[in-house]
Scaffold this motif. Sequence first.
Motif, short mmCIF file in Angstrom:
data_model
loop_
_atom_site.label_atom_id
_atom_site.label_comp_id
_atom_site.label_asym_id
_atom_site.label_seq_id
_atom_site.Cartn_x
_atom_site.Cartn_y
_atom_site.Cartn_z
N UNK A 183 2.11 38.57 -21.87
CA UNK A 183 1.55 37.92 -20.68
C UNK A 183 1.66 36.40 -20.72
N UNK A 184 1.78 35.81 -19.52
CA UNK A 184 1.73 34.35 -19.39
C UNK A 184 0.28 33.92 -19.58
N UNK A 185 0.05 32.97 -20.49
CA UNK A 185 -1.32 32.58 -20.82
C UNK A 185 -1.91 31.58 -19.83
N UNK A 186 -1.07 30.71 -19.30
CA UNK A 186 -1.57 29.65 -18.42
C UNK A 186 -0.51 29.36 -17.36
N UNK A 187 -0.95 29.28 -16.10
CA UNK A 187 -0.06 28.87 -15.01
C UNK A 187 -0.67 27.63 -14.38
N UNK A 188 -0.01 26.49 -14.58
CA UNK A 188 -0.52 25.22 -14.08
C UNK A 188 0.19 24.84 -12.79
N UNK A 189 -0.59 24.57 -11.76
CA UNK A 189 -0.04 24.12 -10.47
C UNK A 189 -0.14 22.61 -10.39
N UNK A 190 0.99 21.95 -10.16
CA UNK A 190 1.03 20.49 -10.03
C UNK A 190 0.79 20.14 -8.56
N UNK A 191 -0.31 19.41 -8.30
CA UNK A 191 -0.63 18.98 -6.93
C UNK A 191 -0.62 17.46 -6.86
N UNK A 201 -5.21 23.54 -12.30
CA UNK A 201 -4.53 22.55 -11.47
C UNK A 201 -4.36 21.25 -12.25
N UNK A 202 -3.16 20.65 -12.12
CA UNK A 202 -2.92 19.29 -12.61
C UNK A 202 -2.80 18.41 -11.38
N UNK A 203 -3.76 17.53 -11.18
CA UNK A 203 -3.80 16.68 -9.99
C UNK A 203 -3.22 15.32 -10.33
N UNK A 204 -2.06 15.00 -9.75
CA UNK A 204 -1.36 13.76 -10.08
C UNK A 204 -1.59 12.68 -9.02
N UNK A 205 -1.26 11.45 -9.38
CA UNK A 205 -1.27 10.28 -8.48
C UNK A 205 -2.68 9.96 -7.94
#
Length: 382
Positions: A296-304, A328-332
């Motif tokens: 299984x995939x352990x972590x799915x990070x969405x870049x926003x 979620x990885x919140x950029x900028x």
Amino acid sequence: MEYVVASLILLAVLVVGAIGLVVPRRRRRELPPPAGPSVPSVDELPPLIGEPEAPVVEEPVVEAPARPTIETPEPTAGRLVRLRARLSRSQSVLGRGLLSVLSRDHLDDDAWEEIEDSLISADVGVEATQALVERLKERVRVLGTRTVSEVRAQLAEELTAALDPGMDRSLRTTPHDGRPAVVLVVGVNGAGKTTTCGKVARVLIADGRTVLLGAADTFRAAAAEQLSTWGERVGAETVRGPEGGDPASVAFDAVKRGIEIGVDTVLIDTAGRLQNKVGLMDELGKVKRVVEKHGPVDETLLILDATTGQNGLEQARVFTDVVDVTGVVLTKLDGTAKGGIVIAVQNKLGIPVKLVGLGEGPDDLAPFEPAAFVEALLGTDA
């Protein structure tokens, strides 16, 4: 008689002439070569006056390419506190703006409407704003509006509660069952996904993890090269495939290689895609299914991208349906006054914000800490 004498004389003349011809030839053959200086060959002749000597051609020395210097990322503990000044634009809206209103002696309907407008303009979201304002009204009714420091403390408590500090924000990056943890990085085009993927690798390495990168974005020519550069800086290997190749195959090979060399975490960068393109989203689902043949995939990070505001919520919703986003990885965040999007993401989607980007530097990505984030938003003016 006279004929005989004449014949003898003629014979004698012939014999003497023959001897004269033979003897000189023998002498010429037997004479030694004349003594004198030897004549040098052409190769031995000195150069003419004024003629330059032929230059000596030296073989060029081929130097081995220098290995890139391995960087050591700074520890992530307390990184958000160190980067708090980057939130100055959000401070003016969510911090100083709200404090100036809440510190008034009397809060009428116009004042509360001003507070609501400030929260909504900071992308907190309508529902979250209404709930937050109701709680603040109750606090003011019971406790009254007193000193700025007291109001600041009340506001900090309410904002922190809105961020749900009890959420698990840890990255699941610990190897298990004889294989590395697998982290899938997804996002739309233009969110700075590959760069952020490289920064996530630095975060993991700074926290003591060994990392392998999988360049599964095979559609953008520079993506694999860009990710490899990020990996080289911290000594992380990158598995890549041919340009235009099958992304799922690259992702599969990356996990396989990670198992072989025994790294802690395999970080897979996928191609950016629009959330409304069904074919591309289906392909992303395929990447996950193929990777899960190893486990299984352990972590799915969405870049926003924080500057996209409420549109980011729709992106997150669609990606969650396809690949089950876990963080979620919140950029900028440093480039917008809309820091309230953090509250909106968590209230609307129930997905924890795990990392926030506060600059363009390689180590400007910080683990998200609700209390520290609120303190940064409110600033030091109390």
